[in-house]
Write a protein that holds these residues in place. Structure first.
Motif, short mmCIF file in Angstrom:
data_model
loop_
_atom_site.label_atom_id
_atom_site.label_comp_id
_atom_site.label_asym_id
_atom_site.label_seq_id
_atom_site.Cartn_x
_atom_site.Cartn_y
_atom_site.Cartn_z
N ALA A 8 -3.01 7.68 -3.38
CA ALA A 8 -2.41 6.60 -3.05
C ALA A 8 -2.74 4.99 -3.38
O ALA A 8 -2.02 4.28 -3.67
CB ALA A 8 -2.30 6.47 -1.30
N THR A 9 -4.18 4.96 -3.35
CA THR A 9 -4.78 3.88 -3.82
C THR A 9 -4.49 3.39 -4.99
O THR A 9 -4.44 2.41 -5.66
CB THR A 9 -6.48 3.88 -3.55
OG1 THR A 9 -6.46 3.81 -1.96
CG2 THR A 9 -7.07 2.55 -3.85
N THR A 62 -1.22 2.19 -5.79
CA THR A 62 -1.23 0.81 -5.40
C THR A 62 -1.73 -0.08 -6.56
O THR A 62 -1.18 -1.14 -6.79
CB THR A 62 -1.89 0.74 -4.11
OG1 THR A 62 -1.37 1.19 -3.30
CG2 THR A 62 -2.01 -0.92 -3.93
#
Length: 239
Positions: free
Chosen positions: A202-203, A206
């Motif tokens: 997820a990071t 992003t």
């Protein structure tokens, strides 16, 4: 005496896994045996690597490592990356095995380097030969470039990706309008790569979204080619 050759002998859990992986990188087997001990010798042009199999060996606990000096880290990286894309459909960025992207190494006089972490957990550290490129690169200018240089030492050299993430997050929390957009893309791309190693998809996603929002002109896009390709490789790994 002259013309001596030193060949690293590295541990692994399975010479079969080692052979399969290094064949992807363009190596060929020059010797292989099962008795009296499992052992394999691999060669790619002038690059020689030998491996021995250890029952119960845990690659995650490996301290195996060696240096490979080359005249062109970028050329060798592209060859390895092409092999990975052909075999796996992507460059392996996280897990074991994996490969980092060539970056200037602050702890190697600013010369370029990248690492291959093989199925045995061995770090094959490919670095620019100082004898071929004796002039050190200039010290990075700008806050983001300096943060990136420090993070690369922690992540790509020491394997401390948690510390690399902390350095990069601190720099990204203070992005200013006047910051070099190419340096910003480099930092974001490396933070995404670090996130993949730390199993934080997820990071990584992003960071890639932030890369897409950075406006680059033609000259800046050319300077950021490596980081943009790295971002594309990470996106492929996330897909």
């Amino acid at each position: 005496m002259a013309n001596e050759v030193t060949v690293p002998l590295l541990p692994c859990a399975s010479i079969d896994d080692i052979v399969a992986f290094y064949e992807v990188l363009g190596f060929r087997t020059t010797h292989r045996q099962r008795k009296p001990n499992p052992y394999v010798a691999l060669r790619r042009e002038d690059l020689h690597l030998h491996f021995f199999e250890m029952p119960g060996f845990d690659p995650e606990q490996s301290y195996g490592s060696c240096l490979v000096l080359t005249s062109d880290t970028g050329e060798l990286y592209q060859a390895f990356a092409a092999g990975m894309r052909a075999a796996y459909g992507k460059v392996l960025i996280s897990g074991t095995p994996r490969m980092t992207r060539p970056r200037a190494r602050k702890n190697h006089d600013g010369l370029s380097g990248f690492s291959v972490i093989d199925p045995g957990g061995n770090w094959i550290r490919v670095v620019q030969n100082a004898a071929v490129s004796p002039t050190p690169s200039p010290v990075p200018a700008g806050r983001l470039a300096k943060a990136l240089a420090n993070a690369v030492v922690q992540g790509d050299s020491r394997g401390d990706f948690q510390q690399a993430a902390r350095i990069l997050d601190s720099a990204l929390a203070r992005v200013e309008t006047g910051d070099d957009p190419v340096a910003l893309v480099e930092v974001l791309a490396y933070r995404a790569e670090v996130a993949m190693v730390l199993n934080e998809p997820a990071t990584a996603a992003t960071m890639l979204a932030r890369v897409d929002r950075v406006a680059l002109n033609t000259e800046e896009t050319e300077r950021a080619t490596g980081a943009l390709q790295s971002s594309a490789d990470i996106a492929a790994a996330l897909a």
